[in-house]
Write an enzyme that holds these catalytic residues in place. Structure first.
Site, PDB file in Angstrom:
ATOM      1  N   LYS A 205       0.808  -1.225   0.000  1.00 48.48           N
ATOM      2  CA  LYS A 205       0.000   0.000   0.000  1.00 48.48           C
ATOM      3  C   LYS A 205       0.844   1.280   0.000  1.00 48.48           C
ATOM      4  O   LYS A 205       0.435   2.286  -0.557  1.00 48.48           O
ATOM      5  CB  LYS A 205      -0.951   0.014   1.208  1.00 48.48           C
ATOM      6  CG  LYS A 205      -2.064  -1.009   1.101  1.00 48.48           C
ATOM      7  CD  LYS A 205      -3.035  -0.885   2.257  1.00 48.48           C
ATOM      8  CE  LYS A 205      -4.132  -1.919   2.144  1.00 48.48           C
ATOM      9  NZ  LYS A 205      -5.194  -1.729   3.123  1.00 48.48           N
TER      10      LYS A 205
ATOM     11  N   ASP B 207     -10.080   2.887   2.406  1.00 44.57           N
ATOM     12  CA  ASP B 207     -10.199   2.105   3.652  1.00 44.57           C
ATOM     13  C   ASP B 207     -10.883   2.900   4.768  1.00 44.57           C
ATOM     14  O   ASP B 207     -11.839   2.426   5.381  1.00 44.57           O
ATOM     15  CB  ASP B 207      -8.812   1.669   4.148  1.00 44.57           C
ATOM     16  CG  ASP B 207      -8.245   0.517   3.350  1.00 44.57           C
ATOM     17  OD1 ASP B 207      -9.025  -0.301   2.840  1.00 44.57           O
ATOM     18  OD2 ASP B 207      -7.006   0.430   3.241  1.00 44.57           O
TER      19      ASP B 207
END
Ligand code: ATR
Length: 276
Positions: free
Chosen positions: A66, A103
């Site tokens: 990420k 997220d």
């Protein structure tokens, strides 16, 4: 060309995203596919170049890539810039690849209706907590307290956000009746870890909401404990589904069914658990 999507990570075989996105694509009659791709640690650059070369329409990024993917993208949206982590890549009309982070926003959507004046307590100050804390801050939730076993890490996060306060776990426990929303972001409660609680809940406020970002098990020991106080509990499945739904909508311009998907995944993971 037929659209295709992917998720890259290492490991990737356990990911629930391919099933989720395939089901949504089918439900919405979109002729596209979504494939999991295992990427070796030191092959991220080649993998991203290949995805671009092969015209991938967009992909999700999971652990451990990420952060490392950021310099490999053409642009990074504000949702990902502050956090320094991307979980969704979108191909634009002029063939640029732009990184987003869904997220934190996905987690907040999973809470349902909440108010900016609500007092929020986050437990943990790791990568997952950072994403959620930044999303809260971006949405104007400034009554944010971050409690962590290592206080210094909570202080760093609060400084970075320029809002909120850092607490020790003990302080959070003692002041628990101040908080409307309690968010558990540590890995405590996952199948492989010990079944212990990051804080005791005996001072919990009536009508508080207790959320855990873990979804396997569906009911963590922390949520189990919260249920004893008759408060609303939310597990991490909502975050998984809502972050995926946001990515899906960026790629396809349509919002998929989140409630139905949560039910489907509950059946897949096992148990007839009711979240609220
Ligand atoms: P992630 O990226 O999944 O958030 P992480 O960056 O390793 O994972 O962060 C884990 C978080 O869980 C940290 O806040 C960690 O506390 P420390 O900063 O003190 O390490 C917290 N954590 C992990 N195990 C814990 C435990 N047994 N008790 C309390 N907090 C714990």
């Amino acid at each position: 060309m037929k659209k295709w999507f992917a998720v890259i990570g290492n490991p990737i075989s356990h990911s629930l995203s391919p099933n989720m996105h395939d089901a949504w694509l089918k439900q919405l009659n979109i002729d596209a596919s979504y494939i999991p791709i295992h990427v070796e640690q030191n092959h991220l650059k080649q993998a991203v170049e290949s995805l671009k070369l092969l015209g991938c329409s967009g992909w999700n990024v999971t652990v451990p890539f990420k952060e490392a993917i950021i310099p490999l993208l053409d642009e990074v949206d504000d949702s990902a810039k502050g956090i320094g982590a991307v979980n969704t890549v979108v191909k634009t009309g002029d063939n640029k690849y732009v990184g987003y982070n869904t997220d934190g926003l996905g987690f907040i959507e999973s809470l349902g209706y909440i108010l900016p004046e609500h007092n929020i307590l986050m437990i943990g100050a790791g990568g997952a907590a950072r994403g959620i804390a930044h999303a809260f801050e971006r949405l104007g939730f400034t009554n944010l307290s971050i409690a962590n076993r290592t206080l210094e890490k909570a202080i760093v996060l609060v400084d970075e956000l320029q809002t909120g306060q850092a607490l020790t776990l003990e302080e959070a426990e003692n002041d628990l009746n101040k908080f409307d929303i309690i968010v558990q972001t540590t890995p405590l409660g996952m199948k492989s870890s010990e079944a212990s609680l990051p804080i005791q809940l005996n001072r919990i406020k009536e009508n508080a909401i207790v959320a855990d970002i873990v979804y396997n098990p569906l009911v963590t020991p922390f949520l189990e404990e919260a249920k004893k106080y008759n408060v609303r509990t939310i597990n991490g499945l909502g975050m998984l589904v809502h972050q995926g739904a946001l990515a899906f909508s960026y790629w396809n311009g349509l919002k998929p069914d989140t409630d139905g998907m949560i039910q489907q995944l509950i059946e897949q993971i096992g148990g007839n658990y009711v979240n609220r």
